[in-house]
Design a protein around this motif. Structure first.
Motif, PDB file in Angstrom:
ATOM      1  N   TYR A 116       0.830  -1.205   0.000  1.00 20.77           N
ATOM      2  CA  TYR A 116       0.000   0.000   0.000  1.00 20.77           C
ATOM      3  C   TYR A 116       0.868   1.260   0.000  1.00 20.77           C
ATOM      4  O   TYR A 116       0.575   2.229  -0.687  1.00 20.77           O
ATOM      5  N   MET A 117       1.946   1.233   0.769  1.00 14.58           N
ATOM      6  CA  MET A 117       2.858   2.368   0.796  1.00 14.58           C
ATOM      7  C   MET A 117       3.404   2.655  -0.609  1.00 14.58           C
ATOM      8  O   MET A 117       3.579   3.795  -0.997  1.00 14.58           O
ATOM      9  N   LYS A 118       3.616   1.601  -1.358  1.00  9.51           N
ATOM     10  CA  LYS A 118       4.178   1.753  -2.699  1.00  9.51           C
ATOM     11  C   LYS A 118       3.147   2.225  -3.724  1.00  9.51           C
ATOM     12  O   LYS A 118       3.428   3.093  -4.539  1.00  9.51           O
ATOM     13  N   VAL A 119       1.939   1.619  -3.721  1.00  9.75           N
ATOM     14  CA  VAL A 119       0.974   1.884  -4.794  1.00  9.75           C
ATOM     15  C   VAL A 119      -0.156   2.824  -4.408  1.00  9.75           C
ATOM     16  O   VAL A 119      -0.889   3.294  -5.263  1.00  9.75           O
ATOM     17  N   LYS A 120      -0.347   3.073  -3.102  1.00 10.00           N
ATOM     18  CA  LYS A 120      -1.355   4.010  -2.592  1.00 10.00           C
ATOM     19  C   LYS A 120      -2.787   3.638  -2.999  1.00 10.00           C
ATOM     20  O   LYS A 120      -3.629   4.496  -3.193  1.00 10.00           O
ATOM     21  N   ALA A 139      -3.053  -3.059  -3.884  1.00  5.65           N
ATOM     22  CA  ALA A 139      -2.088  -3.648  -2.946  1.00  5.65           C
ATOM     23  C   ALA A 139      -2.503  -5.070  -2.571  1.00  5.65           C
ATOM     24  O   ALA A 139      -1.661  -5.971  -2.506  1.00  5.65           O
ATOM     25  N   GLU A 140      -3.796  -5.296  -2.334  1.00 16.32           N
ATOM     26  CA  GLU A 140      -4.281  -6.644  -2.014  1.00 16.32           C
ATOM     27  C   GLU A 140      -4.015  -7.606  -3.168  1.00 16.32           C
ATOM     28  O   GLU A 140      -3.589  -8.741  -2.953  1.00 16.32           O
ATOM     29  N   TYR A 155       9.487 -10.272   0.015  1.00 12.20           N
ATOM     30  CA  TYR A 155       9.462  -8.824  -0.200  1.00 12.20           C
ATOM     31  C   TYR A 155      10.049  -8.431  -1.554  1.00 12.20           C
ATOM     32  O   TYR A 155       9.618  -7.439  -2.147  1.00 12.20           O
ATOM     33  N   THR A 156      10.984  -9.181  -2.054  1.00 15.71           N
ATOM     34  CA  THR A 156      11.544  -8.892  -3.371  1.00 15.71           C
ATOM     35  C   THR A 156      10.481  -9.098  -4.452  1.00 15.71           C
ATOM     36  O   THR A 156      10.353  -8.279  -5.368  1.00 15.71           O
ATOM     37  N   ILE A 157       9.717 -10.155  -4.326  1.00 16.25           N
ATOM     38  CA  ILE A 157       8.621 -10.393  -5.273  1.00 16.25           C
ATOM     39  C   ILE A 157       7.637  -9.233  -5.213  1.00 16.25           C
ATOM     40  O   ILE A 157       7.233  -8.676  -6.235  1.00 16.25           O
ATOM     41  N   ALA A 158       7.236  -8.867  -3.992  1.00 18.84           N
ATOM     42  CA  ALA A 158       6.265  -7.781  -3.822  1.00 18.84           C
ATOM     43  C   ALA A 158       6.801  -6.464  -4.385  1.00 18.84           C
ATOM     44  O   ALA A 158       6.082  -5.730  -5.066  1.00 18.84           O
TER      45      ALA A 158
END
Length: 155
Positions: free
Chosen positions: A15-19, A24-25, A52-55
């Motif tokens: 969510y922090m990345k895409v807002k 994000a889900e 986290y790398t995948i995300a």
């Protein structure tokens, strides 16, 4: 590593990345699918970093895929959130200060303080030494402190 516990933390990270909560889900779900499809992470002790790398990569793909938004369509306030002027102002000051940080520092601070992740794990995710992570987080906190003090002195 308990993947169920990591779900909420990964969701906050995305969510922090895409807002966008729904995007994000979707990214988190796709992250877990890719995580389970690839079995090379086993026995390396780097499951969390791999997750986290995948995300992170999926967030970057989403960012590249997006079209610029119109200023009229941007709404970031929850309808059920009780907004009082002081909370709104504090939130805006904090968000503004965070946005002024370099992306990599903001990401590390989010992982450390919001997701309560160990510095060693953050170092594995971002691919730098744990000492560099410590230094960048310390620099980020210093910048935030200056911005927050400066905002308080504008009265």
């Amino acid at each position: 590593m308990d993947l169920e516990v990591q779900y909420e933390k990964l969701l906050r990270y995305c969510y922090m990345k895409v807002k966008d909560r729904y995007v994000a889900e979707d990214i988190v779900q796709e992250t877990y699918l890719k995580f389970w499809q690839n079995h090379t992470y086993k026995d390396t002790g780097k499951e969390l970093a791999y997750l986290y790398t995948i995300a992170r990569n999926l967030c970057v793909e989403e960012f590249r895929r997006r079209k610029p938004e119109s200023i009229d369509t941007i709404t970031d306030v929850k309808a059920d959130e009780k907004m009082n002027p002081e909370n709104s102002l504090n939130r805006l000051v904090i968000e503004s200060a965070l946005e002024q940080l370099p992306e990599d520092v903001r990401e590390m601070m989010m992982l450390r303080f919001t997701n309560e992740m160990a510095v060693t794990d953050i170092a594995k995710i971002v691919g730098i030494s744990r000492f560099a992570v410590h230094r960048r987080i310390k620099e980020g906190l210093s910048i935030l402190r200056e911005k927050m003090e400066g905002a308080g002195n504008d009265d």
